[in-house]
Design an enzyme around this catalytic site. Structure first.
Site, PDB file in Angstrom:
ATOM      1  N   CYS B 131       0.844  -1.190   0.000  1.00 27.56           N
ATOM      2  CA  CYS B 131       0.000   0.000   0.000  1.00 27.56           C
ATOM      3  C   CYS B 131       0.880   1.241   0.000  1.00 27.56           C
ATOM      4  O   CYS B 131       1.704   1.427   0.901  1.00 27.56           O
ATOM      5  CB  CYS B 131      -0.904   0.033   1.225  1.00 27.56           C
ATOM      6  SG  CYS B 131      -1.902   1.528   1.287  1.00 27.56           S
ATOM      7  N   ILE B 192      -0.878  -6.666  -9.619  1.00 28.29           N
ATOM      8  CA  ILE B 192      -0.085  -5.633  -8.979  1.00 28.29           C
ATOM      9  C   ILE B 192      -0.964  -4.733  -8.104  1.00 28.29           C
ATOM     10  O   ILE B 192      -2.141  -4.537  -8.408  1.00 28.29           O
ATOM     11  CB  ILE B 192       0.630  -4.736 -10.034  1.00 28.29           C
ATOM     12  CG1 ILE B 192      -0.372  -4.094 -10.985  1.00 28.29           C
ATOM     13  CG2 ILE B 192       1.663  -5.518 -10.784  1.00 28.29           C
ATOM     14  CD1 ILE B 192       0.231  -3.112 -11.989  1.00 28.29           C
TER      15      ILE B 192
END
Lengths: 241, 305
Positions: B131, B192
Site C-alpha cells: 500500500c 499488482i
C-alpha cells in the site's frame, strides 16, 4: 441505486458557464437532495451531480463548466444516450420545520430547486449567493416557490456579500434551514447556527460507498459523503480547519 | 459442468473472478445491486489491528485511463471487522472470503493475521505489503526482498490459513520480490497493487491529493500488470493472482495467459458496480471465441512449463 440509460432531451446554456441538462428515461425514485453519477465518453471516473428536479420520467441537472468533462457535457446533443447511476445518497428531510430557509451558494443552488418546489406550501425564504451579476440565474423559477433573496460577492446584483453575511445582517423568520454550497460557506453557516441540514460535495471514486474516497469525520464517527450523505445534519459534520 | 470453475490454493472457485481489496468494501453492500454469490471469491477492504480513519480529503484524483487514490487504509479495525462486517457479509454470501491485512510493523501484521485464524468465514489472508498510502509498513516493506521474506516467514509461522502476499509494482525487479515471498513461505502471490502517482491542480498549483501522491490504478496500468504477472509466474512455483486495470472478460483471459491462476477486478468496480457480474457473464462467450472448453485449461500449471 439504479443503473439506467437516459436520453438527453435538452442541454441549455443559462449563464456564461452554467448549463441545464434534462434527461429522459426511467427516473423514478429520485428525491430532493439525492444525486446521479454519470459516465462520459473519454473520462475514467463518473461525474456526480445533485438532482435539480425530477419526476418519474425526467431528471434535470444544473452544471457549471469547470473542467474537461463539464466542457464535454456542453456538447451533448438532444438524443444522446448516457449511462447514469441514479437514486444515489440520501435526500433532504422534508418534514422538518414550520418555516424553512433554503441557502444555496454557486452550483449549490442545484439541489435546492426540487426542494424549494416541494416546500412551496411552507412559503420558504430562499437565499441564493453568486459571485457576480453574470452568474445569477433561475431567479424567476425560484421566486415561484418562496421569497427570494439574492447576494453577490461583488454587489453587482442583489445584496453585496455572502449568503452567511446576509443571514447575519438580516433577521429572517425561519426555524430550520437547508443549505448547499462551497465548504467554506457551510462551515461558516454551521458555526453560526446548527438548526438545519447541509448537503456536501467531495471528490468521489465511485459515488456508491465502495471506495471510501469521500469519508468525513462526524460527531457520530466516519461517514461517506456519497452513501450516508450527501445531506447531513448541520451539527453532525466536523469540518477540518 | 461449470466451464468457469477454477482452483486456487486447493479451493474450488465458481470462477476465477475476485473483486480486489479496497474496491468492494466488505462485500455486502454490493448485494444491494446483484447476487454476489456468483463471484469466485471476495477480497475484503484492507484491515488493520486498530481502527483507522485514513488520510484527509481529497483522497481521489482522476487520471487519463484511471485514478489515483490515497484512502490510507480506512477501516474499523480487525475486531469490528470480525464482529460486524463479516456478520453482515455472511448473511448475503455463502462462501468464506479473503481478508486483506495492512500494518505499520511486523507486530501489526502478525497480531492481525492471528485474529483471523479461527474465523470460519475467512479462507485465506492477503498480506498487503504494497500500500503506497501509509507511512511506515505498507509499501516500505514490500519493496525490499529481505523484509518481504522475513515478514512472510513471521506471518506464516502464526497463520493457519493460506497466505497470499500482495506485491507492489513500484520496484525495479518484481522477480526478486516474488522469490522472496516464496522463500518466506507464501502460498500465493497477488499483483499488482497501485503505481505511485501524482496530479497537480492547475488552479491551486498544488497536488490534488491531500497527502500529495497516491496509488494509480485503472486501465492505464493493465500492460504493466500483464508484464509483471508474466514475469512473476515464470520465476515462482506458487500460483499468481493477477490484477491491474482489468475491465472486461477478454482482459481476464489475457491475464490468465500471462500466468494468472485467478484474477482480481479493482478500479472497474468503482466505475461500474456491475463490472464483476458482467465479466462473469461474458467469459463463456470469450471462451467460445477462442475455442476454449474450460477456463481451467488455460491456467498455468507450473513455473517451468
Amino acid at each position: 441505486m439504479k443503473n439506467v440509460f437516459l436520453v438527453v432531451e435538452q442541454n441549455i446554456q443559462l449563464t456564461h458557464d452554467f448549463y441545464k441538462l434534462v434527461l429522459r428515461g426511467d427516473c423514478a425514485g429520485n428525491m430532493a437532495g439525492m444525486f446521479v453519477n454519470i459516465k462520459l465518453d473519454g473520462f475514467s471516473l463518473r461525474r456526480p451531480f445533485g438532482i435539480a428536479d425530477s419526476d418519474d420520467h425526467t431528471i434535470t441537472l444544473l452544471y457549471k463548466v469547470v473542467g474537461g468533462a463539464t466542457k464535454y457535457m456542453t456538447s451533448l446533443m438532444a438524443g444522446a444516450i448516457i449511462d447514469v447511476l441514479t437514486c444515489l445518497g440520501n435526500g433532504f428531510d422534508l418534514n422538518q420545520g414550520r418555516k424553512p430557509l433554503l441557502i444555496g451558494g454557486g452550483t449549490g443552488i442545484a439541489p435546492l430547486y426540487k426542494l424549494a418546489k416541494q416546500l412551496n406550501e411552507k412559503k420558504p425564504d430562499i437565499i441564493l449567493g453568486f459571485r457576480s451579476a453574470r452568474d445569477v440565474c433561475l431567479t424567476d423559477e425560484f421566486s415561484q416557490f418562496g421569497k427570494l433573496h439574492i447576494t453577490t460577492d461583488d454587489g453587482s446584483l442583489g445584496i453585496k456579500g455572502t449568503v452567511v453575511s446576509y443571514l447575519i445582517s438580516k433577521k429572517l423568520d425561519y426555524d430550520y434551514y437547508y443549505a448547499c454550497g462551497p465548504i467554506v460557506m457551510l462551515q461558516a453557516l454551521t458555526k453560526l447556527t446548527q438548526n438545519g441540514e447541509v448537503s456536501l460535495e467531495a471528490r468521489f471514486g465511485c459515488g456508491f460507498g465502495a471506495c471510501m474516497g469521500c469519508s468525513i469525520k462526524t460527531v457520530t464517527g466516519y461517514k461517506r459523503v456519497c452513501k450516508e450523505g450527501p445531506v447531513f445534519s448541520a451539527g453532525e459534520v466536523i469540518f477540518s480547519e | 459442468m461449470n466451464r468457469l470453475e477454477a482452483e486456487l490454493l486447493g479451493r474450488k472457485l465458481k470462477n476465477p473472478i475476485i473483486p480486489a481489496s479496497g474496491t468492494f468494501g466488505f462485500g455486502y453492500e454490493f448485494s444491494e445491486y446483484y447476487d454476489i454469490n456468483i463471484l469466485g471469491s471476495i477480497a475484503l477492504k484492507g484491515t488493520t489491528l486498530m481502527p483507522r480513519y485514513g488520510n484527509p480529503l481529497p483522497r481521489i484524483a482522476e487520471c487519463p485511463a484511471g485514478m489515483i487514490n490515497a484512502i490510507g487504509l480506512q477501516n474499523p479495525g480487525a475486531e469490528q471487522v470480525i464482529s460486524t462486517e463479516l456478520t453482515k457479509l455472511k448473511k448475503v454470501y455463502n462462501e468464506p472470503v479473503i481478508i486483506n491485512i495492512g500494518g505499520h510493523s511486523f507486530n501489526d501484521y502478525i497480531e492481525t493475521s492471528k485474529m483471523f485464524n479461527d474465523v470460519d468465514s475467512i479462507w485465506a489472508v492477503e498480506l498487503n505489503i504494497s500500500c503506497p498510502n501509509v507511512t511506515g509498513g505498507g509499501m516500505a516493506f514490500g519493496t525490499d526482498p529481505k523484509t518481504i521474506k522475513k515478514l512472510t516467514e513471521c506471518v506464516k509461522k502464526v497463520l493457519k490459513k493460506p497466505l497470499i502476499v500482495k506485491l507492489s509494482p513500484n520496484v525495479t525487479c518484481i522477480q526478486d520480490m516474488a522469490i522472496a515471498a516464496e522463500e518466506g513461505g507464501a502460498d500465493c502471490i497477488s499483483l499488482i497493487n497501485t503505481l505511485v502517482g501524482m496530479r497537480i491542480d492547475l488552479k491551486t498549483r498544488k497536488p490534488i491529493i491531500s497527502v500529495k501522491s497516491g496509488g494509480y490504478s485503472g486501465p492505464g496500468v493493465f500492460p504493466v500488470a500483464i508484464r509483471m504477472i508474466y514475469e512473476t509466474s515464470r520465476c515462482v512455483k506458487i500460483p499468481v493472482i493477477g490484477m491491474g486495470g482489468i475491465t472486461n472478460a477478454r482482459e481476464v483471459l489475457e491475464a490468465m495467459y500471462a500466468g494468472a491462476s485467478a484474477v482480481m477486478i479493482g478500479t472497474q468496480n468503482l466505475v461500474d458496480p456491475f463490472a464483476c457480474k458482467k465479466i462473469i457473464e461474458d467469459l463463456p462467450m470469450v471462451l467460445d471465441e477462442f475455442s476454449i472448453e474450460n477456463i481451467s485449461s488455460v491456467i498455468r500449471r507450473n513455473a517451468n512449463a
